[in-house]
Design a protein around this motif. Structure first.
Motif, short mmCIF file in Angstrom:
data_model
loop_
_atom_site.label_atom_id
_atom_site.label_comp_id
_atom_site.label_asym_id
_atom_site.label_seq_id
_atom_site.Cartn_x
_atom_site.Cartn_y
_atom_site.Cartn_z
N SER A 122 0.83 -1.20 0.00
CA SER A 122 0.00 0.00 0.00
C SER A 122 0.86 1.25 0.00
N LEU A 123 0.29 2.31 -0.55
CA LEU A 123 0.88 3.65 -0.49
C LEU A 123 -0.26 4.65 -0.36
N ARG A 124 0.04 5.80 0.23
CA ARG A 124 -0.94 6.88 0.26
C ARG A 124 -0.31 8.11 -0.37
N LEU A 125 -0.93 8.59 -1.42
CA LEU A 125 -0.49 9.81 -2.07
C LEU A 125 -1.25 11.00 -1.50
N SER A 126 -0.56 12.14 -1.46
CA SER A 126 -1.18 13.37 -0.98
C SER A 126 -1.07 14.45 -2.04
N CYS A 127 -2.08 15.29 -2.11
CA CYS A 127 -2.07 16.43 -3.03
C CYS A 127 -2.47 17.65 -2.22
N ALA A 128 -1.48 18.47 -1.89
CA ALA A 128 -1.73 19.67 -1.10
C ALA A 128 -1.93 20.86 -2.02
N ALA A 129 -3.03 21.59 -1.81
CA ALA A 129 -3.35 22.74 -2.65
C ALA A 129 -3.09 24.04 -1.90
N SER A 130 -2.62 25.03 -2.63
CA SER A 130 -2.39 26.35 -2.05
C SER A 130 -2.74 27.41 -3.08
N GLY A 131 -2.62 28.67 -2.69
CA GLY A 131 -2.98 29.74 -3.60
C GLY A 131 -4.47 29.99 -3.51
N ARG A 132 -5.13 30.06 -4.66
CA ARG A 132 -6.58 30.32 -4.70
C ARG A 132 -7.38 29.04 -4.61
N ALA A 133 -6.73 27.96 -4.11
CA ALA A 133 -7.41 26.68 -4.03
C ALA A 133 -8.62 26.76 -3.13
N SER A 134 -9.62 26.04 -3.46
CA SER A 134 -10.84 26.00 -2.68
C SER A 134 -11.26 24.56 -2.47
N SER A 135 -11.82 24.29 -1.31
CA SER A 135 -12.30 22.94 -1.04
C SER A 135 -13.49 22.59 -1.91
N THR A 136 -14.03 23.58 -2.65
CA THR A 136 -15.14 23.29 -3.56
C THR A 136 -14.65 22.90 -4.95
N ASP A 137 -13.34 22.87 -5.17
CA ASP A 137 -12.81 22.47 -6.46
C ASP A 137 -12.78 20.95 -6.57
N ALA A 138 -13.20 20.44 -7.69
CA ALA A 138 -13.06 19.01 -7.94
C ALA A 138 -11.59 18.69 -8.15
N THR A 139 -11.15 17.56 -7.64
CA THR A 139 -9.76 17.15 -7.75
C THR A 139 -9.68 15.73 -8.26
N GLY A 140 -8.72 15.49 -9.12
CA GLY A 140 -8.56 14.16 -9.69
C GLY A 140 -7.13 13.68 -9.61
N TRP A 141 -6.98 12.37 -9.70
CA TRP A 141 -5.67 11.73 -9.82
C TRP A 141 -5.60 11.07 -11.19
N PHE A 142 -4.47 11.28 -11.84
CA PHE A 142 -4.20 10.66 -13.13
C PHE A 142 -2.85 9.97 -13.02
N ARG A 143 -2.57 9.10 -13.96
CA ARG A 143 -1.25 8.45 -13.98
C ARG A 143 -0.79 8.27 -15.41
N GLN A 144 0.52 8.20 -15.55
CA GLN A 144 1.11 7.99 -16.87
C GLN A 144 2.27 7.03 -16.75
N ALA A 145 2.12 5.89 -17.40
CA ALA A 145 3.18 4.88 -17.44
C ALA A 145 4.07 5.17 -18.65
N PRO A 146 5.31 4.68 -18.63
CA PRO A 146 6.23 4.91 -19.75
C PRO A 146 5.63 4.44 -21.07
N GLY A 147 5.65 5.31 -22.06
CA GLY A 147 5.16 4.96 -23.38
C GLY A 147 3.65 4.96 -23.52
N LYS A 148 2.95 5.37 -22.48
CA LYS A 148 1.49 5.37 -22.53
C LYS A 148 0.94 6.78 -22.30
N GLU A 149 -0.31 6.96 -22.67
CA GLU A 149 -0.96 8.24 -22.45
C GLU A 149 -1.38 8.39 -20.99
N ARG A 150 -1.53 9.63 -20.59
CA ARG A 150 -2.01 9.90 -19.25
C ARG A 150 -3.45 9.41 -19.12
#
Length: 123
Positions: free
Chosen positions: A16-44
């Protein structure tokens, strides 16, 4: 909006692993947030997203039941808990945010991106 992704690393299959995404600036808790990934040679590709309103979540089929996306509004941070990891989960993982509460799955719908964090799952 600035996004800082962290938590990647090397783990054995089944771990297991836990990833974190910390937002700053004009970030708002009402913004939708997503996780994407990109493997070598593949599209995101889309992994998971959480809406900015009621916290609705959506997952790509290959991670459903293994990954969990969640949000801490107090910390302005979105997490991706990844369990039962498989070698095919190996990729650079990116978090992204959009200036809307509605979650989307297409990368083009997100205007803010973090720098990516590498996840390597060994067999």
């Amino acid at each position: 909006v600035q996004l800082q992704a962290s938590g990647g690393g090397l783990v054995q299959a089944g771990g297991s692993l836990r990833l974190s995404c910390a937002a700053s600036g004009r970030a708002s808790s009402t913004d939708a947030t997503g996780w994407f990934r990109q493997a070598p040679g593949k599209e995101r590709e889309f992994v998971a997203a959480i809406s900015g309103s009621y916290g609705d979540t959506y997952y790509t089929a290959s991670v459903r039941g293994r990954f969990t996306i969640s949000r801490s509004s107090a910390k302005n941070t979105v997490y991706l808990q990844m369990n039962s990891l498989k070698p095919e989960d190996t990729a650079v993982y990116y978090c992204a945010a959009r200036s809307s509460w509605e979650l989307k799955t297409a990368p083009s719908q997100y205007g803010y991106w973090g720098q990516g964090t590498l996840v390597t799952v060994s067999s």
